[in-house]
Design a protein around this motif. Sequence first.
Motif, PDB file in Angstrom:
ATOM      1  N   TYR A  84      96.547 -10.899  58.286  1.00  0.00           N
ATOM      2  CA  TYR A  84      97.831 -10.913  58.870  1.00  0.00           C
ATOM      3  C   TYR A  84      98.464 -12.026  58.693  1.00  0.00           C
ATOM      4  CZ  TYR A  84      95.700  -7.179  61.668  1.00  0.00           C
ATOM      5  OH  TYR A  84      94.987  -5.971  62.043  1.00  0.00           O
ATOM      6  N   CYS A  85      99.912 -12.010  58.635  1.00  0.00           N
ATOM      7  CA  CYS A  85     100.910 -13.221  58.520  1.00  0.00           C
ATOM      8  C   CYS A  85     101.628 -13.250  59.780  1.00  0.00           C
ATOM      9  CB  CYS A  85     101.594 -13.641  57.265  1.00  0.00           C
ATOM     10  SG  CYS A  85     103.070 -12.312  56.981  1.00  0.00           S
ATOM     11  N   ALA A  86     101.952 -14.385  60.238  1.00  0.00           N
ATOM     12  CA  ALA A  86     102.849 -14.302  61.755  1.00  0.00           C
ATOM     13  C   ALA A  86     103.700 -15.603  61.538  1.00  0.00           C
ATOM     14  CB  ALA A  86     101.523 -14.609  62.901  1.00  0.00           C
ATOM     15  N   ALA A 111      96.448 -18.140  67.462  1.00  0.00           N
ATOM     16  CA  ALA A 111      97.362 -16.842  67.444  1.00  0.00           C
ATOM     17  C   ALA A 111      98.211 -16.803  68.440  1.00  0.00           C
ATOM     18  CB  ALA A 111      96.344 -15.698  67.473  1.00  0.00           C
ATOM     19  N   TYR A 129     102.162 -17.886  67.788  1.00  0.00           N
ATOM     20  CA  TYR A 129     102.929 -17.171  66.940  1.00  0.00           C
ATOM     21  C   TYR A 129     103.549 -15.915  67.565  1.00  0.00           C
ATOM     22  CZ  TYR A 129     101.208 -20.171  63.355  1.00  0.00           C
ATOM     23  OH  TYR A 129     100.628 -21.216  62.386  1.00  0.00           O
ATOM     24  N   ARG A 136      89.976 -11.704  65.917  1.00  0.00           N
ATOM     25  CA  ARG A 136      91.020 -12.247  64.897  1.00  0.00           C
ATOM     26  C   ARG A 136      90.757 -13.720  64.642  1.00  0.00           C
ATOM     27  NH1 ARG A 136      97.259 -10.135  65.034  1.00  0.00           N
ATOM     28  NH2 ARG A 136      95.821  -8.373  64.956  1.00  0.00           N
ATOM     29  N   TRP A 147     104.440 -10.725  64.169  1.00  0.00           N
ATOM     30  CA  TRP A 147     103.371 -10.319  63.107  1.00  0.00           C
ATOM     31  C   TRP A 147     103.636  -9.346  62.218  1.00  0.00           C
ATOM     32  CZ3 TRP A 147      98.375 -12.683  63.479  1.00  0.00           C
ATOM     33  CH2 TRP A 147      98.248 -13.529  64.656  1.00  0.00           C
TER      34      TRP A 147
END
Length: 123
Positions: A95-97, A107, A110, A45, A113
Amino acid sequence: QLQLVESGGGLVQPGGSLRLSCVGSGFPLHYYAVGWFRQPPGKEREGVSCISSSGGSTNYADSVKGRFTISRDNAKNTVYLQMNSLKPEDTAVYYCAGGPDPERLWANAYEDWGQGTQVTVSS
């Protein structure tokens, strides 16, 4: 807990455009910085773009600068990712977070998710 739902993915030809949406619920989204991440097939990711809770600050990965634009409408509890000039290498699950300010392309910054939306760029 903040809940996030992504939409807007799909199949698009190289050079095309898509707009992804990330809708928040459970808590007002304006409390949160929001990041967009993607995971290409068989890869890790990676951060794509992020925006502060107010929308006043944004950041982009070098690979998408000049092609992608992040924005938010806090009245609609929504963050957008406008993707133009798409390339096959943009193919990934996006993806949004949500997390605390400041916005970061990391990542681990955050906490909450979404489930992701598939973007496929192919002729």
